[in-house]
Design a protein around this motif. Sequence first.
Motif, PDB file in Angstrom:
ATOM      1  N   ARG A   1      -9.145   7.728  -4.226  1.00  0.00           N
ATOM      2  CA  ARG A   1      -8.873   9.157  -4.033  1.00  0.00           C
ATOM      3  C   ARG A   1      -9.847   9.766  -3.024  1.00  0.00           C
ATOM      4  NH1 ARG A   1      -8.873  12.055  -9.789  1.00  0.00           N
ATOM      5  NH2 ARG A   1     -10.935  11.058  -9.909  1.00  0.00           N
ATOM      6  N   GLY A   2      -9.342  10.706  -2.271  1.00  0.00           N
ATOM      7  CA  GLY A   2     -10.170  11.489  -1.366  1.00  0.00           C
ATOM      8  C   GLY A   2      -9.624  12.897  -1.304  1.00  0.00           C
ATOM      9  N   GLU A   3     -10.489  13.858  -0.999  1.00  0.00           N
ATOM     10  CA  GLU A   3     -10.060  15.255  -0.962  1.00  0.00           C
ATOM     11  C   GLU A   3     -10.706  15.958   0.217  1.00  0.00           C
ATOM     12  OE1 GLU A   3      -9.125  18.545  -4.354  1.00  0.00           O
ATOM     13  OE2 GLU A   3     -11.171  17.772  -4.321  1.00  0.00           O
ATOM     14  N   CYS A   4     -10.011  16.965   0.739  1.00  0.00           N
ATOM     15  CA  CYS A   4     -10.550  17.719   1.862  1.00  0.00           C
ATOM     16  C   CYS A   4     -10.239  19.196   1.707  1.00  0.00           C
ATOM     17  CB  CYS A   4      -9.974  17.198   3.182  1.00  0.00           C
ATOM     18  SG  CYS A   4      -8.204  17.528   3.379  1.00  0.00           S
ATOM     19  N   VAL A   5     -10.986  19.987   2.466  1.00  0.00           N
ATOM     20  CA  VAL A   5     -10.791  21.441   2.492  1.00  0.00           C
ATOM     21  C   VAL A   5     -10.349  21.858   3.891  1.00  0.00           C
ATOM     22  CG1 VAL A   5     -11.858  23.695   2.140  1.00  0.00           C
ATOM     23  CG2 VAL A   5     -12.607  21.735   0.760  1.00  0.00           C
ATOM     24  N   PRO A   6      -9.082  22.148   4.102  1.00  0.00           N
ATOM     25  CA  PRO A   6      -8.644  22.702   5.396  1.00  0.00           C
ATOM     26  C   PRO A   6      -9.367  24.035   5.633  1.00  0.00           C
ATOM     27  CG  PRO A   6      -6.771  21.941   4.104  1.00  0.00           C
ATOM     28  CD  PRO A   6      -7.955  21.950   3.180  1.00  0.00           C
ATOM     29  N   TYR A   7      -9.931  24.188   6.827  1.00  0.00           N
ATOM     30  CA  TYR A   7     -10.794  25.349   7.063  1.00  0.00           C
ATOM     31  C   TYR A   7     -10.285  26.152   8.242  1.00  0.00           C
ATOM     32  CZ  TYR A   7     -15.267  27.779   6.411  1.00  0.00           C
ATOM     33  OH  TYR A   7     -16.244  28.712   6.124  1.00  0.00           O
ATOM     34  N   ALA A   8      -9.951  27.409   7.986  1.00  0.00           N
ATOM     35  CA  ALA A   8      -9.374  28.266   9.022  1.00  0.00           C
ATOM     36  C   ALA A   8     -10.310  28.431  10.212  1.00  0.00           C
ATOM     37  CB  ALA A   8      -9.020  29.625   8.435  1.00  0.00           C
ATOM     38  N   ARG A   9     -11.613  28.403   9.986  1.00  0.00           N
ATOM     39  CA  ARG A   9     -12.588  28.535  11.075  1.00  0.00           C
ATOM     40  C   ARG A   9     -12.364  27.467  12.141  1.00  0.00           C
ATOM     41  NH1 ARG A   9     -15.008  28.496  14.854  1.00  0.00           N
ATOM     42  NH2 ARG A   9     -17.144  29.081  15.378  1.00  0.00           N
TER      43      ARG A   9
ATOM     44  N   GLU B   1      -2.860   3.692  -3.061  1.00  0.00           N
ATOM     45  CA  GLU B   1      -2.706   2.665  -4.097  1.00  0.00           C
ATOM     46  C   GLU B   1      -2.452   1.302  -3.457  1.00  0.00           C
ATOM     47  OE1 GLU B   1      -0.133   3.910  -7.445  1.00  0.00           O
ATOM     48  OE2 GLU B   1       0.137   5.755  -6.288  1.00  0.00           O
ATOM     49  N   ARG B   2      -3.126   0.286  -4.019  1.00  0.00           N
ATOM     50  CA  ARG B   2      -2.898  -1.083  -3.559  1.00  0.00           C
ATOM     51  C   ARG B   2      -3.331  -2.060  -4.648  1.00  0.00           C
ATOM     52  NH1 ARG B   2      -6.592  -2.487   1.038  1.00  0.00           N
ATOM     53  NH2 ARG B   2      -5.420  -0.822   2.084  1.00  0.00           N
TER      54      ARG B   2
ATOM     55  N   ASP C   1     -13.090   4.734  -1.585  1.00  0.00           N
ATOM     56  CA  ASP C   1     -12.920   4.632  -3.040  1.00  0.00           C
ATOM     57  C   ASP C   1     -12.053   3.427  -3.399  1.00  0.00           C
ATOM     58  OD1 ASP C   1     -13.173   5.426  -5.735  1.00  0.00           O
ATOM     59  OD2 ASP C   1     -11.372   6.667  -5.630  1.00  0.00           O
ATOM     60  N   LEU C   2     -10.975   3.222  -2.647  1.00  0.00           N
ATOM     61  CA  LEU C   2     -10.106   2.080  -2.907  1.00  0.00           C
ATOM     62  C   LEU C   2     -10.838   0.765  -2.661  1.00  0.00           C
ATOM     63  CD1 LEU C   2      -7.301   0.978  -3.608  1.00  0.00           C
ATOM     64  CD2 LEU C   2      -6.732   1.142  -1.163  1.00  0.00           C
ATOM     65  N   GLU C   3     -11.603   0.705  -1.584  1.00  0.00           N
ATOM     66  CA  GLU C   3     -12.366  -0.513  -1.297  1.00  0.00           C
ATOM     67  C   GLU C   3     -13.328  -0.844  -2.431  1.00  0.00           C
ATOM     68  OE1 GLU C   3     -15.360  -2.343   2.166  1.00  0.00           O
ATOM     69  OE2 GLU C   3     -14.288  -0.458   2.517  1.00  0.00           O
TER      70      GLU C   3
ATOM     71  N   THR D   1       0.838  -1.193   0.000  1.00  0.00           N
ATOM     72  CA  THR D   1       0.000   0.000   0.000  1.00  0.00           C
ATOM     73  C   THR D   1       0.875   1.246   0.000  1.00  0.00           C
ATOM     74  OG1 THR D   1      -1.755  -1.144   1.226  1.00  0.00           O
ATOM     75  CG2 THR D   1      -1.796   1.267   1.249  1.00  0.00           C
ATOM     76  N   LYS D   2       0.486   2.223  -0.791  1.00  0.00           N
ATOM     77  CA  LYS D   2       1.227   3.488  -0.855  1.00  0.00           C
ATOM     78  C   LYS D   2       0.255   4.655  -0.758  1.00  0.00           C
ATOM     79  CE  LYS D   2       4.311   6.324  -3.702  1.00  0.00           C
ATOM     80  NZ  LYS D   2       5.009   6.454  -5.013  1.00  0.00           N
ATOM     81  N   LEU D   3       0.529   5.576   0.151  1.00  0.00           N
ATOM     82  CA  LEU D   3      -0.289   6.786   0.312  1.00  0.00           C
ATOM     83  C   LEU D   3       0.528   7.994  -0.145  1.00  0.00           C
ATOM     84  CD1 LEU D   3      -2.596   7.827   3.215  1.00  0.00           C
ATOM     85  CD2 LEU D   3      -0.887   9.438   2.372  1.00  0.00           C
TER      86      LEU D   3
END
Length: 325
Positions: free
Chosen positions: A42-50, A35-36, A97-99, A2-4
């Motif tokens: 794939r996943g995505e996030c929004v870092p939020y200053a609040r 990856e595996r 998503d990978l699953e 597995t590779k992140l």
Amino acid sequence: MTKLSLQKISSPLNRSFSISRGSKLSAETVQVTIERDGKTGRGECVPYARYNETVSSVAAEIEAIAPAIEKGLGREVLQTEMKAGAARCAIDCAMWDLEAKLSGKPVWQLAGLPKPRPLQTAVTIVLDTAEEMARAAKITDGRLLKLKLGGREDMSRVEAVKAARPDAKLILDANEALDGGVFPDIVKRAAALGVVLIEQPFPVGEDQLLLRRPPEVAICADESAHTSKDVQDLARLYDAVNVKLDKTGGLTEAIAMVKEARAAGLGVMIGCMVAGSISMAPAVLLGTLADAVDLDGPLWLSKDVAHGLNYSDGRVSPPQPTLWG
């Protein structure tokens, strides 16, 4: 094996996104790839200053847990090894998503969610003058409009938008900026204009102001609502909760939060930060359990990812496997 890996992404917006706390011209996100066995999630996030998050702090959290994930740490253990928030969201969604890719089964089946379908989504009208908000409403597709508020001219804004779009249902979102003293009057006037929901009128910690309010319009918790642990306390004050994956820390906890909200008798909205289709895709699947969704993030980007979500006439279609899930 597995590779992140992670990537920091800055996506220009097609116009300024303005709320009571300020404006921005780009969406700053962190994308995680796992990856595996020749498959990629794939996943995505929004870092939020609040919530005291930055791109750098979120990337550091992801890098710190990466060795454990590469050694086999799974999605369920992830929920206790990382705190709720943007970093866990990106990893959790990449794991889902990978699953799906490895099993050949879509995420909605793996998660026990209803079969996905196109959903009506709220489309945001950002904070501006009454005239500009009315103009924006006229050219916005869809019949569910979310108005950003935060000033003494708020009801003029609502009235102008309603006059421009009498066919539309309206959600008001103050992002913690309303005055408790005038709030009862705002609720009554909003009800007369057909407003169906008001989000987070007061700052976190001042939610008790809602104990005495007119009942004409439902009130939804947003900044006060993070995970399933918050739901029982919120149920005394609010009519609904806005479930956002960037706050819950991914789809896994978001599902739990929706179930907890339903058990507490609360309505559910599935919301988003400003981001592209990889961020929205898991939330679209979860939207089948909601009373309303607010998943218009990709509409604000100058350029979305390949195979992005399809938006038409105020509706968003489910993600294709080439995108996510």
